[in-house]
Design a protein around this motif. Structure first.
Motif, PDB file in Angstrom:
ATOM      1  N   ASP A   1     -33.663 -17.949 -28.143  1.00 21.76           N
ATOM      2  CA  ASP A   1     -34.040 -16.753 -28.840  1.00 21.76           C
ATOM      3  C   ASP A   1     -35.335 -17.025 -29.862  1.00 21.76           C
ATOM      4  O   ASP A   1     -35.057 -17.852 -30.688  1.00 21.76           O
ATOM      5  N   PRO A   2     -36.436 -16.848 -29.077  1.00 25.01           N
ATOM      6  CA  PRO A   2     -37.571 -17.473 -29.762  1.00 25.01           C
ATOM      7  C   PRO A   2     -37.670 -16.787 -31.147  1.00 25.01           C
ATOM      8  O   PRO A   2     -38.425 -17.134 -31.916  1.00 25.01           O
ATOM      9  N   ALA A   3     -36.958 -15.493 -31.352  1.00 24.36           N
ATOM     10  CA  ALA A   3     -37.030 -14.743 -32.506  1.00 24.36           C
ATOM     11  C   ALA A   3     -35.891 -15.256 -33.648  1.00 24.36           C
ATOM     12  O   ALA A   3     -35.971 -14.607 -34.876  1.00 24.36           O
ATOM     13  N   ALA A   4     -35.042 -16.225 -33.146  1.00 25.35           N
ATOM     14  CA  ALA A   4     -34.082 -16.609 -34.072  1.00 25.35           C
ATOM     15  C   ALA A   4     -34.552 -16.972 -35.458  1.00 25.35           C
ATOM     16  O   ALA A   4     -35.561 -17.603 -35.561  1.00 25.35           O
TER      17      ALA A   4
ATOM     18  N   GLU B   1     -33.866 -25.620 -40.503  1.00 23.21           N
ATOM     19  CA  GLU B   1     -34.929 -25.721 -39.558  1.00 23.21           C
ATOM     20  C   GLU B   1     -34.470 -26.234 -38.226  1.00 23.21           C
ATOM     21  O   GLU B   1     -34.808 -25.966 -37.051  1.00 23.21           O
ATOM     22  N   GLU B   2     -33.589 -27.301 -38.349  1.00 20.18           N
ATOM     23  CA  GLU B   2     -33.044 -27.874 -37.352  1.00 20.18           C
ATOM     24  C   GLU B   2     -32.178 -26.972 -36.419  1.00 20.18           C
ATOM     25  O   GLU B   2     -32.238 -27.020 -35.189  1.00 20.18           O
ATOM     26  N   VAL B   3     -31.158 -26.061 -37.048  1.00 16.73           N
ATOM     27  CA  VAL B   3     -30.541 -25.101 -36.391  1.00 16.73           C
ATOM     28  C   VAL B   3     -31.550 -24.129 -35.561  1.00 16.73           C
ATOM     29  O   VAL B   3     -31.266 -23.762 -34.514  1.00 16.73           O
ATOM     30  N   GLN B   4     -32.441 -23.509 -36.341  1.00 18.55           N
ATOM     31  CA  GLN B   4     -33.288 -22.606 -36.043  1.00 18.55           C
ATOM     32  C   GLN B   4     -33.900 -23.322 -34.730  1.00 18.55           C
ATOM     33  O   GLN B   4     -34.150 -22.601 -33.540  1.00 18.55           O
ATOM     34  N   ALA B   5     -34.520 -24.560 -34.604  1.00 20.37           N
ATOM     35  CA  ALA B   5     -35.433 -25.222 -33.535  1.00 20.37           C
ATOM     36  C   ALA B   5     -34.047 -25.110 -32.388  1.00 20.37           C
ATOM     37  O   ALA B   5     -34.483 -24.742 -31.226  1.00 20.37           O
ATOM     38  N   ALA B   6     -32.990 -25.486 -32.634  1.00 18.55           N
ATOM     39  CA  ALA B   6     -31.980 -25.451 -31.544  1.00 18.55           C
ATOM     40  C   ALA B   6     -31.661 -23.988 -30.884  1.00 18.55           C
ATOM     41  O   ALA B   6     -31.518 -24.052 -29.833  1.00 18.55           O
ATOM     42  N   LEU B   7     -31.974 -22.868 -31.609  1.00 20.50           N
ATOM     43  CA  LEU B   7     -31.885 -21.633 -30.974  1.00 20.50           C
ATOM     44  C   LEU B   7     -33.043 -21.251 -30.302  1.00 20.50           C
ATOM     45  O   LEU B   7     -32.936 -20.288 -29.255  1.00 20.50           O
ATOM     46  N   ARG B   8     -34.213 -21.443 -30.921  1.00 21.55           N
ATOM     47  CA  ARG B   8     -35.293 -21.037 -30.314  1.00 21.55           C
ATOM     48  C   ARG B   8     -36.200 -21.675 -29.260  1.00 21.55           C
ATOM     49  O   ARG B   8     -36.875 -21.331 -28.311  1.00 21.55           O
ATOM     50  N   GLY B   9     -35.614 -23.249 -29.117  1.00 21.37           N
ATOM     51  CA  GLY B   9     -36.362 -23.948 -28.068  1.00 21.37           C
ATOM     52  C   GLY B   9     -35.069 -24.510 -27.061  1.00 21.37           C
ATOM     53  O   GLY B   9     -34.021 -24.474 -27.382  1.00 21.37           O
ATOM     54  N   GLU B  10     -35.683 -25.145 -25.981  1.00 22.16           N
ATOM     55  CA  GLU B  10     -34.646 -25.820 -24.952  1.00 22.16           C
ATOM     56  C   GLU B  10     -34.280 -27.311 -25.275  1.00 22.16           C
ATOM     57  O   GLU B  10     -33.630 -27.885 -24.550  1.00 22.16           O
TER      58      GLU B  10
ATOM     59  N   VAL C   1     -27.717 -16.868 -39.993  1.00 21.10           N
ATOM     60  CA  VAL C   1     -28.182 -16.990 -38.829  1.00 21.10           C
ATOM     61  C   VAL C   1     -28.503 -15.776 -38.142  1.00 21.10           C
ATOM     62  O   VAL C   1     -27.396 -14.910 -37.973  1.00 21.10           O
ATOM     63  N   ASP C   2     -29.689 -15.345 -37.934  1.00 19.70           N
ATOM     64  CA  ASP C   2     -29.914 -14.021 -37.123  1.00 19.70           C
ATOM     65  C   ASP C   2     -30.479 -14.454 -35.892  1.00 19.70           C
ATOM     66  O   ASP C   2     -31.635 -15.117 -35.669  1.00 19.70           O
ATOM     67  N   THR C   3     -29.661 -13.936 -34.940  1.00 15.60           N
ATOM     68  CA  THR C   3     -30.007 -14.326 -33.493  1.00 15.60           C
ATOM     69  C   THR C   3     -29.535 -13.247 -32.432  1.00 15.60           C
ATOM     70  O   THR C   3     -28.476 -12.668 -32.901  1.00 15.60           O
ATOM     71  N   SER C   4     -30.021 -13.138 -31.169  1.00 16.48           N
ATOM     72  CA  SER C   4     -29.592 -12.150 -30.427  1.00 16.48           C
ATOM     73  C   SER C   4     -28.710 -13.399 -29.317  1.00 16.48           C
ATOM     74  O   SER C   4     -28.106 -12.638 -28.324  1.00 16.48           O
ATOM     75  N   ILE C   5     -28.517 -14.660 -29.342  1.00 15.54           N
ATOM     76  CA  ILE C   5     -27.993 -15.350 -28.740  1.00 15.54           C
ATOM     77  C   ILE C   5     -26.297 -15.289 -29.013  1.00 15.54           C
ATOM     78  O   ILE C   5     -25.775 -14.918 -30.163  1.00 15.54           O
TER      79      ILE C   5
END
Length: 113
Positions: free
Chosen positions: A66-69, A33-42, A84-88
């Motif tokens: 990436d709001p969809a990470a 959740e922490e990693v996801q939040a770091a990718l989805r938000g600023e 981790v699935d992301t477009s970043i």
């Protein structure tokens, strides 16, 4: 296009002691959740940027989100495996992981998602 990164955090205690922006969660779900939040938000990027000697000189490309990470975590032995699935880009992902876990993480595999 999304990319799947397989990340290993072999020693979560070391990751949690990695600095001002370190992970705080204990288990695989919380870390994911922490990693996801770091990718989805600023928020993480903004905290780091504001702490730099000249925040205006920080490359804004490092702040992309990436709001969809999607990040999932699984306990394996004493460590945590993250998917981790992301477009970043990998450059930005690695920067965020260094903020969160210092050098206490390993990139295991990269695949097109």
């Amino acid at each position: 296009m999304s990319t799947r990164y397989l990340i290993r955090i072999p020693d979560t205690d070391k990751a949690r002691a990695s600095g001002d922006y370190a992970l705080r969660a204990q288990g695989p779900d919380g870390i994911a959740e922490e990693v996801q939040a770091a990718l989805r938000g600023e928020a993480l990027f903004a905290r780091w940027r504001d702490a730099q000697p000249d925040p205006d000189e920080v490359d804004p490309a490092l702040g992309i989100v990436d709001p969809a990470a999607q990040v999932t975590g699984e306990q394996r032995d004493l460590g945590i495996d993250l998917t981790v699935d992301t477009s970043i880009s990998s450059t930005v992902l690695k920067h965020r992981l260094r903020l969160l876990a210092g050098g206490a993480w390993e990139l295991r595999d990269v695949r097109a998602a």
